[in-house]
Design an enzyme around this catalytic site. Structure first.
Site, mmCIF file in Angstrom:
data_model
loop_
_atom_site.group_PDB
_atom_site.id
_atom_site.type_symbol
_atom_site.label_atom_id
_atom_site.label_comp_id
_atom_site.label_asym_id
_atom_site.label_seq_id
_atom_site.Cartn_x
_atom_site.Cartn_y
_atom_site.Cartn_z
ATOM 1 N N GLU A 116 -6.827 1.468 -2.948
ATOM 2 C CA GLU A 116 -5.695 0.425 -3.412
ATOM 3 C C GLU A 116 -6.182 -0.226 -4.785
ATOM 4 O OE1 GLU A 116 -5.938 -2.798 -0.628
ATOM 5 O OE2 GLU A 116 -8.120 -3.126 -0.990
ATOM 6 N N ASN A 138 -6.623 -3.800 -6.610
ATOM 7 C CA ASN A 138 -6.796 -5.267 -6.545
ATOM 8 C C ASN A 138 -6.348 -5.807 -7.878
ATOM 9 O OD1 ASN A 138 -7.762 -5.338 -3.788
ATOM 10 N ND2 ASN A 138 -9.710 -4.772 -4.595
ATOM 11 N N LYS A 162 0.734 -1.444 0.243
ATOM 12 C CA LYS A 162 -0.066 0.169 0.107
ATOM 13 C C LYS A 162 0.840 1.332 0.119
ATOM 14 C CE LYS A 162 -4.362 -1.676 2.047
ATOM 15 N NZ LYS A 162 -4.097 -3.139 1.799
ATOM 16 N N GLU A 186 -9.724 0.919 -6.471
ATOM 17 C CA GLU A 186 -10.743 1.386 -5.254
ATOM 18 C C GLU A 186 -10.362 2.713 -4.836
ATOM 19 O OE1 GLU A 186 -10.644 -1.748 -2.379
ATOM 20 O OE2 GLU A 186 -11.704 -2.979 -3.444
ATOM 21 N N PHE A 201 -23.363 -12.553 13.888
ATOM 22 C CA PHE A 201 -22.555 -12.774 12.758
ATOM 23 C C PHE A 201 -21.796 -13.860 12.907
ATOM 24 C CE2 PHE A 201 -24.262 -8.596 12.110
ATOM 25 C CZ PHE A 201 -24.941 -8.562 10.924
#
Length: 664
Positions: free
Chosen positions: A288, A290, A116, A275, A348
Site C-alpha cells: 500500500e 501511505n 487498496k 510499502e 499488552f
C-alpha cells in the site's frame, strides 16, 4: 514562505512538526481537546485552539471545528501529521475549497492510494510488482472459494479501505476463509464504514520493507532509501530500522524505482511511503501507499541528513527539490523503538494515568539518541488516544553499535505511573534472531506465542542485578553507619558476607570495598562495580567489570524492584542468618478478594453482556472496555453466578474498580 501553520494533530508528532516550524521561523497553531488542555503540544505552540470534547470523533476528527480554528487564527497552511485526518480526502478537499494549503498530497492522490483495490490497479498499470490476488472486491463466499483455490492457500483477506492492521485475516484452509471473510468484513465496516474486502496470496515469512519518496510540484520524484519494519505485533510496527539488513543493493534500487513510478502514476506530491512485502528470495510486492508523514520518518532523516518535514513544507509552498537522486546518500544505521503505554505482562493491555516520574536518557553511549515525545512528568496519558508515549531513535555507523546504543538508552529511560513496554523492547533487541537480522513480520508471534512475561535471567543479567543490589544496599548501610550519637560499642557494623535474593533465588556473595566501589565475589567470578550513584535515585548508572550498565530501581519496604535488560525482579539483601530465617517465613499474598471482577484498565464501558442472577461459563464475555482506541473484552475466569453488576454502558471506570461481584 508560510507565516503560520496549523497542526491538525496532537502528541509527539505535533511537537516534532513544531520543531521544524520553529527552525524555519514559522509560527504554529495547536488544536486540542478537553483531555489535552494541558498537553505538551499545546504548551509548545504559539497559539492553541480548543476543538471539542475528549473523544477524537468529537474533536480531532471534526473537520468543521478545525476549519473554524483556521478562520479564527488566520493560518495559511495545515500539516496533518499522521493518523486522524492525515489521509482524509474530504478534509483535503475542504482545505482546497477554503484556499488553505495542505502540507501533503492532493485529494485525488489521497483517494487513489487510500482504496487498496484501486491502488493495486494503478500499481499494475505502472508495472509495479503486486501480490497475486484479486483487483476487485469479493462479492460472495463462493467467489472467495474460487479465488483462493486459484491462488493457492494460504491467502490474506484484507479490507479495501483503511489500514493499521484492521480488517485483515489469514486463511490457511477453506474453513478459515469463510470465518475470515465474516470477521474481516465486519471489522472493516466498523472501522472504516466500508465492508469491502479482497483476497491476495499470503507470503510466508514475509518482511515489511518500505520506501520513502519525496515529490515536488515541478515533476521531480525521488526515493530516500528504505526502512525495515518487520518487527510488528498484530500488524502494528514496534521496531524499525534503516537501512534493511536483508536486501541487496540491486533489490533496493528496483524497489526505489518502482516506488517512484507509482508516485508519478498518481501525480503525487509531498512526502509519501510505498510499502512492500518481501519474501525470503527478495521477491517484493506492493502492499500500500501511505499518503502522509510516516511515524518512523526520523530514521530516514538520520541516515540521509534530510529534514522530511521541512521538505514537505517547502514543497507545499511550491519550492523545487534542490538535489538529485544521485546526491542522496545513506550513511550509517538508524533504529526506532516505539514506547507504548501498555502492559506486556498482561496481554499488552493499554495503560493510562499520570506520569509520576518521567526522565529521558541523558547519555548517548557513543552514538546519537533522538527522542520524540508528547508527554512530560506530571502529565497524563489519556484513555482516548493512541497509546504511544514516544519514539526512541538511535544512530551510529553500524547496526551492532546502533542496537547497543538503543539498549543503553532504553535502560536509562525512566517512566513511572503507567505501565510501558520498555522491558519488552529490551528483550527484542537482545534476541539472537534479531541481532542476526533473521526476522519477519511473524517474529514476535513465533518467539513469544504465549505473550511476554519478562526476559529470562541469564548469567550476565544476574551478575549485574546482584552487584547493583549489593552496591545500593551497602551505600545505605554506610550512610546509617555515619549517623552521629551512636552508643559506644553499639555502632552499626557492615559485614562482608551477604545473601542476595533475586526473585526468590538466593545467591551467597562476599563483598570488599575499594576506592571506586565494590568487588562482589559470586560463585567463581568477581564483579567490580563502580558508580557515582546518589541514594534515592531511581536510576543506577555505573560500570560492572568496566562495562556501562543502567538499572532502574524502585524502593520497597524491604529490598528493591529492579529492571535491567528486559528483566523485572525483586531483589533482597540479607545477612546469611536473616536469609536462613527468611526461608521459614510465609509468603505475603497480594491477591484480591475472592469472587470479584476488577477493571484491569481504565477506560469506557462499551457494553455489559452479563446479567445479574445468571450463571456464566469460564471464557464467557462479560464486559467490553474501550481504551486508547482499542476494545478489550473481559471474560469470566471460571464458572459462576453473577450476584451484582456495578457498572453500565458508557460509564468511565478506573483500573482496579469493582465491576462484578459473583456469588460465593
Amino acid at each position: 514562505m508560510f507565516k503560520k501553520i496549523l497542526i491538525a494533530n496532537r502528541g509527539e508528532i505535533a511537537v516534532r512538526i513544531m520543531q521544524t516550524c520553529r527552525k524555519m521561523g514559522i509560527k504554529t497553531v495547536a488544536i486540542y481537546s478537553e483531555a489535552d488542555s494541558n498537553a505538551l503540544h499545546v504548551k509548545e505552540a504559539d497559539e492553541a485552539v480548543y476543538v471539542g470534547p475528549s473523544p477524537s470523533s468529537q474533536s480531532y476528527l471534526q473537520i468543521d471545528n478545525i476549519m473554524k480554528a483556521l478562520r479564527q487564527t488566520g493560518a495559511d497552511a495545515v500539516h496533518p501529521g499522521y493518523g486522524f485526518l492525515s489521509e482524509n480526502q474530504a478534509f483535503a478537499a475542504a482545505l482546497r475549497k477554503a484556499g488553505v494549503v495542505l502540507i501533503g498530497p492532493s485529494p485525488e492522490a489521497i483517494k487513489s492510494m487510500g482504496d487498496k483495490i484501486e491502488s493495486k490497479k494503478i500499481a499494475v498499470a505502472a508495472n509495479v510488482s503486486v501480490v497475486p490476488g484479486t483487483n476487485e472486491a469479493v462479492t460472495s463466499p463462493e467467489e472467495a472459494k474460487k479465488i483462493a483455490q486459484g491462488i493457492g492457500y494460504p491467502v490474506m483477506i484484507k479490507a479495501a479501505a483503511g489500514g493499521g492492521g484492521k480488517g485483515m485475516r489469514i486463511a490457511n484452509e477453506e474453513k478459515d476463509l469463510l470465518d475470515g471473510l465474516r470477521f474481516a468484513s465486519s471489522e472493516a465496516a466498523s472501522s472504516f464504514s466500508d465492508s469491502r474486502v479482497f483476497i491476495e496470496k499470503y507470503i510466508v515469512k514475509p518482511r515489511h520493507i518500505e520506501i520513502q519518496v519525496l515529490a515536488d510540484k515541478r515533476g521531480t520524484t525521488l526515493w530516500l532509501g528504505e526502512r525495515e519494519c518487520s518487527i510488528q505485533r498484530r500488524h502494528q510496527k514496534v521496531i524499525e530500522e534503516a537501512p534493511s539488513p536483508f536486501i541487496s543493493d540491486e533489490t533496493r534500487k528496483k524497489m526505489g524505482e518502482q516506488a517512484v513510478a507509482l508516485a508519478k502514476a498518481v501525480g503525487y506530491t509531498s512526502a509519501g511511503t510505498v510499502e512492500f512485502i518481501v519474501d525470503a528470495q527478495e521477491n517484493f510486492y506492493f502492499l500500500e501507499m501511505n499518503t502522509r508523514l510516516q511515524v518512523e520518518h526520523r530514521i530516514t532523516e538520520l541516515v540521509t541528513g534530510l529534514d522530511i518535514v521541512e521538505w514537505m513544507i517547502r514543497i507545499a509552498y511550491g519550492e523545487a527539490l534542490n538535489f538529485t537522486q544521485d546526491e542522496i546518500k545513506v550513511n550509517g544505521w538508524a533504529m526506532e523503538c516505539r514506547v507504548y503505554a501498555e502492559d506486556p505482562k498482561r496481554g499488552f493491555l493499554p495503560s493510562t494515568g499520570r506520569l509520576s516520574r518521567y526522565a529521558e536518557p541523558q547519555s548517548d553511549n557513543g552514538g546519537r539518541v533522538l527522542i520524540d515525545s508528547g508527554v512530560y512528568e506530571g502529565g497524563e496519558v489519556s484513555m482516548f488516544y493512541d497509546p504511544m508515549v514516544s519514539k526512541v531513535c538511535t544512530y551510529t555507523p553500524t547496526r551492532a553499535k546502533t542496537i547497543e546504543t538503543m539498549q543503553h538508552a532504553l535502560s536509562a529511560y525512566v517512566i513511572e505511573g503507567i505501565s510501558h513496554n520498555i522491558s519488552f523492547l529490551e528483550a527484542l533487541l537482545a534476541h539472537p534472531r534479531f541481532l542476526a537480522g533473521d526476522i519477519s513480520t511473524n517474529f514476535i508471534a513465533e518467539e513469544y506465542p504465549d505473550g511476554f512475561a519478562g526476559a529470562e535471567l541469564n548469567s550476565d543479567t544476574t551478575k549485574v542485578l546482584l552487584s547493583t543490589a549489593m552496591f545500593v544496599y551497602l551505600r545505605e548501610a554506610e550512610r546509617a553507619n555515619r549517623i552521629t550519637g551512636q552508643l559506644a560499642g553499639r555502632e552499626c557494623a557492615i559485614g562482608t558476607r551477604w545473601v542476595v535474593s533475586i526473585d526468590g533465588v538466593d545467591y551467597p556473595v562476599q563483598v570488599r570495598s575499594y576506592d571506586k566501589g565494590y568487588r562482589v565475589k559470586y560463585d567463581v567470578g568477581v564483579m567490580a562495580i563502580e558508580s557515582e550513584f546518589e541514594l534515592g535515585s531511581r536510576l543506577f548508572q555505573g560500570t560492572v567489570n568496566d562495562k556501562p550498565v543502567n538499572v532502574q530501581i524502585k524502593y520497597l519496604p524491604e529490598g528493591f524492584k529492579m529492571t535491567h535488560a528486559g528483566s523485572d525482579v525483586i531483589a533482597l539483601v540479607r545477612s546469611p542468618r536473616l536469609a536462613e530465617l527468611g526461608a521459614h517465613m510465609p509468603e505475603v499474598s497480594y491477591a484480591g478478594k475472592k469472587g470479584q471482577l476488577l477493571a484491569p484498565i481504565a477506560g469506557l464501558i462499551v457494553s455489559v453482556r452479563a446479567e445479574e442472577g445468571k450463571p456464566v461459563k469460564a471464557g464467557e464475555e462479560l464486559i467490553v472496555i474501550e481504551a486508547m482506541k482499542m476494545e478489550n473484552v473481559i471474560t469470566a475466569e471460571q464458572d459462576g453466578v453473577i450476584k451484582k453488576i456495578f457498572v453500565h454502558s458508557s460509564e468511565s471506570v478506573q483500573s482496579g474498580q469493582l465491576l462484578i461481584q459473583f456469588e460465593e
